[in-house]
Each structure stands twice: as C-alpha cells, then as structure tokens.
Design an enzyme around this catalytic site. Structure first.
Site, short mmCIF file in Angstrom:
data_model
loop_
_atom_site.label_atom_id
_atom_site.label_comp_id
_atom_site.label_asym_id
_atom_site.label_seq_id
_atom_site.Cartn_x
_atom_site.Cartn_y
_atom_site.Cartn_z
N GLU A 36 55.49 3.47 11.97
CA GLU A 36 56.52 2.70 11.46
C GLU A 36 56.16 1.61 10.47
OE1 GLU A 36 60.13 2.06 13.73
OE2 GLU A 36 59.97 0.10 13.16
N GLU A 67 68.45 10.22 18.52
CA GLU A 67 67.80 9.25 19.40
C GLU A 67 68.59 9.16 20.63
OE1 GLU A 67 65.15 6.19 18.14
OE2 GLU A 67 66.78 4.75 18.48
N GLU A 91 64.14 5.85 8.83
CA GLU A 91 64.75 5.36 10.15
C GLU A 91 65.90 4.14 10.18
OE1 GLU A 91 60.07 5.20 11.96
OE2 GLU A 91 61.66 4.03 12.63
N SER A 92 66.75 4.49 10.90
CA SER A 92 67.79 3.34 11.11
C SER A 92 68.74 3.17 9.92
CB SER A 92 66.99 2.03 11.18
OG SER A 92 66.28 1.87 12.30
N LYS A 111 60.02 6.65 21.94
CA LYS A 111 60.31 5.47 21.42
C LYS A 111 60.21 4.09 22.23
CE LYS A 111 61.99 4.37 17.20
NZ LYS A 111 63.26 3.98 16.87
N ASN A 119 61.35 2.17 8.14
CA ASN A 119 62.46 1.60 8.94
C ASN A 119 63.24 0.57 8.14
OD1 ASN A 119 64.16 0.79 10.66
ND2 ASN A 119 62.72 -0.12 12.29
N LYS A 175 69.69 6.53 22.83
CA LYS A 175 69.50 4.99 22.64
C LYS A 175 70.84 4.69 23.63
CE LYS A 175 69.22 1.90 19.06
NZ LYS A 175 69.59 1.65 17.33
#
Ligand SMILES: O=C(O)c1ccccc1NCC(=O)[C@H](O)[C@H](O)COP(=O)(O)O
Length: 260
Positions: free
Chosen positions: A160, A55, A211-212, A116, A181, A57
């Site tokens: 998500e 990502e 995710e994350s 995103k 997530n 970010k």
C-alpha cells in the site's frame, strides 16, 4: 520503524502502530498455498464485472459503531454479491478484527482472502494463513526484506502506498500488486484524486488496486477510468445490505447500471 515523522501521524494511527509493534508474532514459519488474486480478478473481468475486494471491517477509527454480525455470514454475503476477493481486518484493538475471523472466513469461502493488518515485523507474518498480506510502505522499515519474507512463505503481497515517493519505494522493492490508498493516514482524510494522481506512474504490468473512500457507483467508474484493476471497499459495503452493496459496485460499469 517508520518512514515518516511520527508527529505528522493522526493520533488514532499512532495508537494503531504502537499496538502493532507490541503484538506478538507466530512461533512457527508458515508455508501458504495461496489462491491467486490476479486469476480471481481475471475471472470477474471475463464475466463483465468489476473486480471488488470486499472488506470485513467491523469498525474503524473513522466509523461510528460496530457491526456485530457473524463475520463468516458477512463474508459469504460478499461472495454471493460477486466479490472477487475478500479483505479481513485482523487488527483487534481499533478495527474489531481477529485472526480467528480470518481463519474461519478463509475456510468458508473459495475466493482469495487478504489479511488486513499493520504488519511491521517478519514474525507477524506467521500468525495466520491468508492468500494475500498487506504491507503499508509508510510503516515498514525495510519493505524489500519484508516483501521477500512474505513471498518466500507463499503469500501474495499487496503493498500500500499513498504518494509517488512510496510508489517508487514499492516498485524498487519489487512489488507486483500495489494499492493506492485514497485515505491519508497522517490526517485520516479521503480524496479520490490521490489514486488518479499516483496511478499515472504505475507500470502496466503491476496489478493496481484503488483503496478507501469509494462509496458510490460513480466512484467505482472514476477509479476504473483512472486505471484501477480492482477496488478495495470497506465502509460502503458494511453499511447496509452487504449482498446488494457488493452487487451494485461489481456491476457499476454495465450499461443498465444508472444508480450513483
Ligand atoms: O478506515 C479507517 O478508519 C482507518 C483509520 C486508520 C488507519 C486505517 C484505516 N483504514 C484501513 C483501510 O485500509 C480501509 O479499511 C480500507 O481501505 C477500506 O476503506 P473504506 O472503503 O474507506 O472503508
């Protein structure tokens, strides 16, 4: 506009949502010729590596400072490190992203690119082309309708979710790519057990993304052991040498990789 009581949501996320509702949509309906996300994952798997969506970010409500490097150079470094796909933040006010970043990055790389953002209305699908768009089950009024609207434009859709109820909603809406997530958007706390718990109810034919909160090689192995087809990683890739960071994660399950 949202499934949850807004008072339960962290102030930063309330602010993100307020800004999302204000953001204009596009004026012309897009038709996208998307690069296949599942083909990209399969190619990386065939090479014995872990499919990572890296990502771009620049910042976030839970990160200190902003990374000001050219986003295209960052994206190219991620691909050089072996990323199967890229995720590009287009949210400007809280993540330092832009649709222009996404446009430039998609032109410069040949892997699939995920937009995103916090899309809450159909016209917001029409502001920039990408191969995949994110829809967050918690924040979308009619998931099935928005998912159909995105797919009818040619987008692949990553839905998500954070818990079993949202997973059931995503499956009922017809989602074939689901991200669990680990970050609770109500409290902004991260717990990798979220993926482990929710993933058990995901059917085999769904492409499943963790995710994350993934920051170490052990985290990658843990998410893979729990059934992740791919992992979406932002902060831990943006923090330091991007090529090395991506390479470490993509090779996490190879025998010679011992570092955690
Ligand atoms: O990352 C945040 O601080 C954040 C705060 C509020 C809403 C969403 C947020 N993140 C969005 C994301 O989905 C992550 O950027 C993505 O999953 C990567 O997470 P990480 O690897 O933990 O940076």
């Amino acid at each position: 506009m949202m499934n949850a009581n807004e008072d339960e949501i962290a102030p930063a996320v309330r602010s993100i949502l307020a800004a999302a509702r204000e953001r204009e949509g596009g004026s012309e309906r897009l038709a996208v010729d998307a690069r296949s996300l599942t083909d990209a994952f399969a190619a990386v798997e065939a090479d014995g590596r872990v499919p990572i969506i890296a990502e771009v970010k620049p910042t976030s409500p839970t990160t200190e400072g902003t990374r000001d490097d050219d986003p295209v150079e960052l994206a190219q470094a991620m691909v050089e490190g072996g990323a199967a796909a890229l995720s590009v933040l287009t949210e400007p006010a809280h993540f330092g992203g832009s649709t222009e970043n996404l446009r430039r990055i998609r032109e410069a790389v040949d892997v699939p690119v995920l937009r995103k953002d916090f899309i809450v209305r159909e016209d917001q699908l029409d502001v920039v082309e990408s191969d995949v768009v994110l829809l967050i089950a918690r924040f979308v009024d009619d998931l099935s309708e928005l998912l159909d609207a995105a797919e009818s434009r040619g987008f692949q859709v990553l839905v998500e979710v954070h818990d079993s109820d949202e997973l059931a909603e995503a499956l009922a809406a017809g989602a074939s790519i689901i991200g669990i997530n680990n970050r609770d958007l109500a409290k902004l706390e991260v717990d990798l057990a979220t993926f482990e718990n929710v993933a058990t109810d995901v059917p085999d034919d769904v492409t499943l993304i963790a995710e994350s909160g993934v920051s170490t090689v052990d985290d990658v192995r843990r998410m893979r052991a729990a059934g992740a087809d791919a992992l979406l990683v932002g902060t831990a890739i943006m923090d330091g040498e991007v090529v090395e960071n991506v390479r470490r994660f993509t090779t996490a399950t190879q025998e010679s990789e011992t570092e955690t």
